[in-house]
Design a protein around this motif. Sequence first.
Motif: not given
Length: 511
Positions: A77-89
Motif C-alpha cells: 500500500l505504501e508503495s502504491a501511495l508513493r507512486g500516486a504521490g509522484t504523479s500528483a506532485g
Amino acid sequence: MGHGQEHPPAGPAQDPHSRRLVVVSNRLPFTFARDAGGAWQALPGGGGLVTALLPVLRNRGGTWIGWPGATGDKEELESALRGAGTSAGYSFGAVDLLPDEVHDFYLGFSNEIIWPLFHDLQSLCNFDPAYWRTYCRVNRKFAEVIAAQSRTGDFVWIHDYHLMNVAAALRELGVGGRLGFFLHIPFPSPDLFLKLPWRAELLRALMCFDLVGFQTARDRRNFVQCLRLFEKDVEIEGRGHVLAARLGEREVRIGHFPISIDYAAFRRQAEAPEVADKARELHERLPGRRIILGIDRLDYTKGITLRLRAFRNLLDRHPELHGKVSFMQVVVPSREDIPQYHKLRTEIDQLVGQINGSLARPGGWVPVWYEYRNLTRLELLAYYRAADIALVTPLKDGMNLVAKEYCACSVEEDCVLILSEFAGAASQLGRGALLVNPYDEEGVADAIRAAYLMDPAERRARMRRLRASIREHDVFWWVDSFLQAAITRDLRDYPQPGGPWDDALDYQLPF
Ligand code: GDG
C-alpha cells in the motif's frame, strides 16, 4: 515535528507560501483498491473537501495524510501511495484503520452523531458511547502519523469533523507546533450542541488548535456562544473576521473563511469544445425544454425529497409549464452502508416514480430525469453548462460547492441559481441567487417559476455578480486567508471589517 511551543513568526508580512503544508483529512483524495490483476490502483475520491483541497496541494506541494480507504499489506500500500504521490506532485501519508475502527469512528461517531447533530437533525443521532471511545483512539492514530511525518516549520492543517480531537492528542504526544483546523460542515447553535454527551471534552479539544476556522459568521458565532457557556473564564477579543479567545495561557484564534473552488479551472474547462458539444447534446435530447438541475451526494441534508415535492407542486399549480421544463436530478452514491442513506434512496426512487408515473407521456415529456451514479468530470461540466436553472436546496450545508461550480461553468451567464438560505454559500451568493427556504414547498416552486420567467437582462446581471464574487474569492484566496490568519503575529494587521473581504463574508441573511 517541533516538540515545544513554536510562536508565530514576527511581522505581518509573513508569506503564507513559505511553509510546507501538511493537510490532514479523514480520507485521502484517492481510494486505493485492487484491480483485476490484484495490483493496487488509485481511484479519485469525491466530495467537497477533496474538490477544494486538490488544486491547493497541486499548486504548492506538501503532504496529505489520511486513511487510504483500504486495508491490506502495508508495504504494498505504501508503495502504491508513493507512486500516486509522484504523479500528483505531493506526497501521501497513510493512517491504517481496522474494520471495527472504520465502523465506530467513521460510520458511527462521525456520521451517526456529528453529521446529523451539526446539520440540526438531532433525531437522527445514535449517541452510542462506544463510538466516542473509538473516535478518540482513531484521532490518536492520526496524531501519531502526523507527529512522525511532519517537521518543525510545517503548517499542519487538519480538516473536518472526523478529526476534532487530533490537536488534543498531538499535545498529549508533546507536539507544540502550530495547528490549524477547518470545519467544513456547520457548527450548531448551543441548544443543539448541548445534546452531545461529550460536548465539554470536544470543546476543550478544539481549543488545543491555534486557529479554528468555520465556513460562515453564523457557525463562528455558534461556536463562540458554546465556548462561553462551558468556559466561564474565556476572554474573546477582536472585531474582525478573526477573533482571539484567551483561556488561561492559551490563545486560540477563531475565524470564518468561506471555502471556494478553483474558479479559473472550472471556467476554462467548461469553455472546452467537448463540454459545449455534450451540453448541446443534452438540449437536443430535451427539445424546447428549460433544464433545471440538481446534483448532490446521496444525503438527507441535501433536501432532495423536499425539492422533488416542490417540483411536483410547481407542475400541479402551473400546468402551462408541462412539457416546458425538465428536472435533471443527479444523485451521487455516498455512505451506502448507513441505513438512513438506504432509506433515503428508496424515498427518492418512489417520488421520482410517482411524479413521472402520473405526468409522463409515452414518447414525450418525462418531467424528472433521474440518475443515481457518479458523473465523469466532463459530464459534470456539461450538465452545469446545459442547465438553465440550478436548484441547490440543502436543509443545511457548510458551504455547498455545487452552487459555486454551477456559476463558474455558466459561461453564457444566462441562467439562474436558486439557493437555500441554509447553505453557507447563501452568505456570499445571496445577492445574485434567488434565496429560498427549502422547507417551503410552494416558495421553492414559486422561485422556479420566477427563474423560468426572469428576463434575460436580469438573469445576466445576477449571474455576472455571482461569478465576479466567486472569481475574486476562489479557493486560493481561501487558503491564503486561512494561513495568514494562522501566522500573522498581531491580529490587528489582519483584514478588518470594511475591507475587500466583506463581499464574501457579510451578506446578511434574512434571519
Ligand atoms: C462538504 C460540506 C462544503 C458531485 N457529484 C459529482 C461530483 N461532485 C462534486 C461536486 C462538488 C462536490 O462533489 C460536492 O461538494 P459540496 O460542497 O456540494 O458538498 P459535500 O460533499 O457535502 O461537502 C459542504 C464542502 O465540504 C467543502 O467545504 O461545501 O457544505 O458538506 O465539488 O463537483 N464530482 C464528479 N462527479 C459527480 O458525479 N466528478
